[in-house]
Design an enzyme around this catalytic site. Structure first.
Site, PDB file in Angstrom:
ATOM      1  N   LYS A 148       0.882  -1.157  -0.063  1.00 56.69           N
ATOM      2  CA  LYS A 148       0.124  -0.073   0.174  1.00 56.69           C
ATOM      3  C   LYS A 148       0.859   1.299  -0.084  1.00 56.69           C
ATOM      4  CE  LYS A 148      -3.920   2.056   2.362  1.00 56.69           C
ATOM      5  NZ  LYS A 148      -5.040   1.999   3.821  1.00 56.69           N
TER       6      LYS A 148
ATOM      7  N   SER B 294      -9.836   2.123   2.692  1.00 61.10           N
ATOM      8  CA  SER B 294      -8.700   2.801   1.891  1.00 61.10           C
ATOM      9  C   SER B 294      -7.722   1.922   0.976  1.00 61.10           C
ATOM     10  CB  SER B 294      -8.021   3.766   2.741  1.00 61.10           C
ATOM     11  OG  SER B 294      -7.184   3.200   3.782  1.00 61.10           O
TER      12      SER B 294
ATOM     13  N   SER C 238     -10.037  -0.189   7.209  1.00 65.37           N
ATOM     14  CA  SER C 238      -9.318  -0.103   5.844  1.00 65.37           C
ATOM     15  C   SER C 238      -8.793  -1.272   5.265  1.00 65.37           C
ATOM     16  CB  SER C 238      -8.219   1.032   5.704  1.00 65.37           C
ATOM     17  OG  SER C 238      -8.971   2.267   5.714  1.00 65.37           O
TER      18      SER C 238
END
Lengths: 102, 485, 474
Positions: free
Chosen positions: B74, B149, B173
């Site tokens: 990420k 997210s 997330s």
């Protein structure tokens, strides 16, 4: 009518967050921020809890670090990512004030 | 020939016997990513470095199951010399000069970073649509969101580009996008994994975690990530353990709690029904399942709004255009540097949250809102802890709906919080939680179930999850595996 | 002008003597190349987190002990949020809610001998900011100082004059430098004081409007600043004027305070607990271990020195010089003449150290050689005149003092018979002087002594020679 913050209220929080806003944005945030602030207002309806606080779910206390020097950056690395620099220094437009904090 | 769709132990055997090389896996991963590039899972690819690293591994001994396997990271986890943007304009050219501790850990296993995945800007959002680089798309239906997210990481796993991805979870997330895309995502206990090098959103809630297509691989990656890090005071020293150790074991006698709030009318009936099916199955297999009341669950979103936005307003103050990152071109004075750099650099969601966060901490508000939130948070954690005195695990739906359309309106600032209503409490209490795919809705979009454990009970979570995974035996490849050769 | 009652409170920041910074392991140093003492944590790179230096906690415990503070055993840190280029995170990690020390005091002795306790409200640990230099339209940032550990010490508003302010600061400096907490160099910025001054007519009145004086470059300026500020405020009130709470700075050239800015309606620092640093828990053992390392403090030294017969003036001077005082402390348990020792240290040895810019620990003067030296001086084997000739050698070579004297031909005749023979000879050769002496002219004995010293080339032990001469003249 839709609930709104005043323009001054929006400008105040924008200043705290150091974000400049256009007139259009101010209008938008008058509505949006009000919605969020109404939301967090619900905290005042919660009842029955005690005074103890939980800062974070720390599972351990702080382990102190030994006072021994480690690796450092060289000045070229320090200024490497800085948008403005001169010599070994990071540069900003002149600051005319006394500093706060320490 | 395709290898990445094989069993991980099979891939490991092939690597060990030199029938394949890491470079084959890396090339395959980049082919997959290229094929799926419309899904917009990545912000930055690490092609050159990944190939170089793969080649350098050819003479090394294949000493662990993760060896030579590509992994997606990420883009809020810093990677030395590899652009790390947090999906924000303010960092869109930022090249970190150090590695996050988790990056060092996966490198120590000789895993190969394939690229940096798309996400909500600074992890603020629930659909990855706040990304400066545009939203990733759901492999099950590219008109739908992947959630957020960690939307990019979820997307690349669901699309079977690679086996492994790292996500981060502040208020769901990892678990929420995992639910929307039909993959397994774990948010470990707060402190399990070092946060050093994870760009902070809300420090007391953030936690890195593994995202994979199945439970076993998830536990395997977690094995590699955990441990006390002297660079992160909130990380925890624990005895080493193998998180896969209960996988494949029976669940007879397991005691499971279902919070009533999780099964209330805030959740779509389709999802409730699916969870109820699971409950029946568990009971049939010898587990006891009880519905329980957990106080303050319904307040979790409010607490989250206050704590997360408050902390975020402080954590994001460092993005000021002075030491790194985007900076306003022609500032007249220092205030210009701050005001205009941040106005240009941050997107709407981020601005909204840090303005509200600043307000919540300002003057007397800190007492009215923030301290109150910390007080209720303490009671909420105690409530959870009480449940775990009697029960092994807690289950419930991960999300209230399945993935919605990318074109759904974004004008209600509360929407992104409400999407996470069922996943937020776990962060508030610092507990481990995992999403397990349990089926599909009528539109063939994945439905996820959350398995929540007491602190440090990740192995128990994997135990139950792997059991169900095997029982359900769902086809979780959105492309149906028809591309197998 | 009528009299007003001043109320003064002082906030002092001192930089701690540690090897590394408070929240990172980069070096805590001064005077190095700009931006050469930093790492990603000091620069607030995205993703970085603080760690906490053990030595900072130790020094905090020691400082709290020295300042008679209560020690908090469970504490956390707080974030003080404000945008300023000198604080890289745009928040400072400090202790707002749980300062490590609280409710302490420092005792000062006023000129008239009166003692007064200056009460400490609290003392807390925090990080220093980076240094900025203004160059035309630019400000240049050097992050070497960013994250240097600080202790901030806040008094209650219980100081009532410029003189007391000065005495408090002097005492604080003495205690903290003696406690090895900080080197307290005001000129290098390792000790910085801000002083709050207000005045009021009567004790029963509420406190007057406050002015804060910053940027004070020396302790004497602190005194002067307070006095000037009291004067300024008195004049305003006398003229029926009022003023707004304000920040002023001491201007070295004007020798007065000048207005910096009027205080806005309270700075909004948005304090909240620092989530990145879990509770710091001090055990009794940690506290005890830290306390054990506190060196002997000035008051105790003073008491001991005076007890050992060291003069008031020498005691004061020794304590002003930490390294000489530490050296002197090694002699405390020895049977020796401590007054002579203090004379030596403050006299010829200090002269040598100053001239050669050395510290006493850099000389060859071991305790054993020092004791030998004192003995030789005490029994007049070595005269102070001769000492001056060989002081360099004493402090630079490792030979015994006697060996050095011998090498330099300084050898006192201490043999009784030899001196007596010479004296008898002199008496025989100078009958007039002997007569003069016997007739009561005391001066004559000095002449005779002169002759003895001349005859012995100054090597006769003067005390011994005088004794024998007096005896022979009877």
């Amino acid at each position: 009518m839709e609930e709104k913050l005043t323009k001054e209220e929006v400008l105040h929080v924008a200043d705290l967050a150091r974000i400049s806003l256009t007139e259009e944005e101010i209008e938008k945030y008058r509505v949006e921020l009000k919605k969020l602030l109404n939301d967090v207002e619900k905290i005042n309806d919660v009842k029955g809890y005690d005074d103890d606080i939980l800062i974070a779910c720390w599972e351990e206390n702080t382990t102190l670090r030994k006072d021994e020097p480690g690796e450092m950056l060289n000045p070229k690395e320090v200024i490497g990512n800085a948008p403005r620099h001169s010599g070994n220094y990071i540069e900003v437009p002149v600051v005319i004030s006394d500093g706060e904090g320490a | 020939m395709k290898y990445l769709n094989k069993d991980i132990k099979e891939i490991n055997k092939l690597l060990k016997s030199k029938k394949i090389k890491p470079i084959d896996l890396v090339e395959e991963a980049f082919e997959n990513i290229e094929k799926n590039k419309d899904l917009n899972a990545y912000i930055t690819l690490n092609k050159e470095e990944a190939i170089k690293q793969a080649k350098s591994l050819e003479d090394k001994e294949v000493d662990n199951l993760l060896f030579g396997l590509p992994i997606a990271v990420k883009d809020n986890i810093v990677t030395k010399d590899l652009r790390t943007t947090c999906a924000s304009h303010i960092l869109d050219n930022f090249i970190p000069i150090y590695n996050a501790t988790v990056v060092e850990k996966i490198k120590a296993k000789n895993m190969i970073i394939i690229g940096k995945t798309n996400m909500d800007e600074f992890a603020m959002g629930s659909s990855s649509r706040t990304s400066y680089f545009g939203a990733p798309k759901n492999p099950w239906n590219p008109k739908k969101i992947s959630g957020g997210s960690s939307g990019g990481s979820a997307t690349t796993i669901a699309a079977r580009d690679v086996l492994f991805a790292l996500g981060s979870d502040t208020g769901g997330s990892i678990r929420q996008p995992a639910s929307y895309t039909g993959i397994v995502g774990m948010k470990p206990t707060y402190g399990r994994i070092s946060r050093f090098g994870l760009v902070a959103f809300a420090s007391s809630l953030d936690q890195i975690g593994p995202m994979t297509k199945n439970v076993y691989e998830n536990a395997l990656l977690l094995n590699a990530l955990v441990g006390k890090d002297e660079k992160d005071l909130t990380s925890v020293r624990r005895e080493e353990e193998d998180f896969t150790r209960f996988i494949g074991k029976d669940i007879k006698g397991m005691k499971i709690a279902v919070p009533n709030y999780f099964m209330s009318d805030i959740v779509s009936s389709e999802i409730i029904d699916k969870v109820k099916e699971i409950i029946k199955l568990l009971e049939k297999k010898g587990a006891t399942v009880d519905y329980v009341d957990v106080k303050y669950l319904e307040n979790a979103v409010t607490l989250y709004q206050i704590i997360a936005m408050g902390e975020a307003s402080s954590n994001l103050a460092r993005f000021d255009g002075i030491r790194y990152g985007h900076s306003y071109e022609n500032p007249k004075n220092i205030e210009d540097v701050y005001l205009k750099t941040r106005a240009e650099g941050f997107g709407e969601e981020v601005k909204r949250r840090i303005m509200v966060g600043s307000y919540l901490l300002s003057g007397e508000n800190a007492k009215v809102y923030y301290n109150k939130a910390l007080s209720i948070r303490d009671d909420m954690r105690k409530e959870f802890k009480n449940v775990f005195k009697k029960y092994d695990l807690m289950i419930g739906p991960t999300t209230t709906t399945t993935a919605y359309n990318l074109t759904d309106p974004m004008d209600d600032p509360r929407k992104s919080f409400m999407d996470d209503v069922l996943v937020i409490p776990v962060n508030m209490a610092g507990l481990p939680g995992l999403n397990l795919p349990i089926g599909f809705d009528k539109n063939n979009m994945p439905i996820g179930m959350q398995v929540i454990g007491d602190s440090f009970e990740e192995a128990k979570i994997y135990h139950l999850a792997s059991f169900l995974e095997k029982e359900l035996n769902l086809e979780l490849n959105p492309f149906g595996g028809e591309e197998d050769e | 002008m009528s009299n007003y009652i001043p109320t003064i409170g002082v906030e002092v920041h001192v930089e701690l003597k540690t090897k590394t910074k408070i929240f990172s392991n980069s070096i805590n140093g001064y005077g190095e190349m700009a931006n050469s003492l930093t790492n990603v944590i000091d620069l607030a790179y995205p993703g970085t987190l603080p760690t906490l230096n053990e030595e900072v906690i130790n020094l905090g415990i020691k400082a709290a002990t020295i300042l008679n503070c209560k020690i908090r055993k469970v504490m956390h840190f707080d974030r003080k949020n404000y945008f300023y280029p000198d604080i890289s995170k745009n928040y400072q990690i400090t202790q707002n809610a749980t300062p490590i020390g609280y409710d302490g005091y420092v005792e000062i002795t006023k000129e008239n001998g009166e003692k007064k306790k200056i009460y400490i409200e609290e003392m807390h640990i925090e990080e220093d900011t980076c240094k900025s230099a203004h160059r035309g339209t630019k400000t240049l940032l050097d992050f070497n100082r960013a994250g240097v550990p600080l202790i901030e010490i806040v008094t209650k508003p219980c100081i009532s004059s410029g003189e007391e302010t000065k005495l408090y600061l002097e005492k604080l400096r003495e205690l903290l430098s003696y406690g090895d907490i900080s080197d307290c160099k005001i000129e290098e910025g390792s000790m910085r004081a801000d002083v709050n001054v207000s005045i009021r007519k009567n004790e029963s009145d509420p406190l007057g409007t406050k002015a804060e004086i910053k940027n004070i470059g020396s302790i004497s300026n602190a005194k002067l600043g307070v006095e000037k500020e009291i004067e300024r405020q008195t004049k305003l009130y006398e003229n029926g004027e009022t003023f707004l709470p304000q920040t002023r700075r001491f201007d070295d050239k004007l020798n007065d305070t000048v207005l910096m800015r009027v205080k806005e309606t309270g700075n909004d620092y948005r304090y909240f607990p620092e989530p990145d640093i879990p509770f710091v828990v001090l055990t009794d053992e940690m506290i005890e271990n830290a306390r054990k390392t506190i060196p002997m403090l000035p008051d105790e030294r003073r008491k001991k020195y005076l007890e050992l017969g060291v003069s008031e003036i020498n005691t004061k001077k020794l304590i002003q010089n930490r390294s000489l005082s530490d050296y002197f402390n090694t002699l405390l348990e020895e049977k020796t003449n401590h007054q002579v020792a203090s004379n030596l240290l403050l006299g010829d040895i200090s002269a040598y150290l100053n001239k050669n810019e050395k510290d006493i620990t850099e000389t060859t003067l071991t305790k054993e050689r020092m004791l030998e030296l004192i003995e030789l001086l005490e029994n007049n084997t070595l005269t102070s005149k001769n000492l001056k000739e060989i002081i360099n050698e004493i402090l630079e070579s490792t030979e015994t003092i006697k060996e050095i004297m011998k090498k330099n031909g300084i050898e006192n005749i201490t043999d009784d018979t030899e001196i007596r023979n010479i004296i008898q000879k002199i008496i025989k050769e100078n009958p007039e002087s002997v007569n003069d002496y016997k007739n009561g002219h005391d001066r004559a004995i000095k002449f005779l002594m002169g002759q003895v010293m001349k005859e012995t080339k100054g090597k006769a032990n003067p005390k011994m020679a005088m004794d024998i001469l007096t005896e022979e003249l009877k």
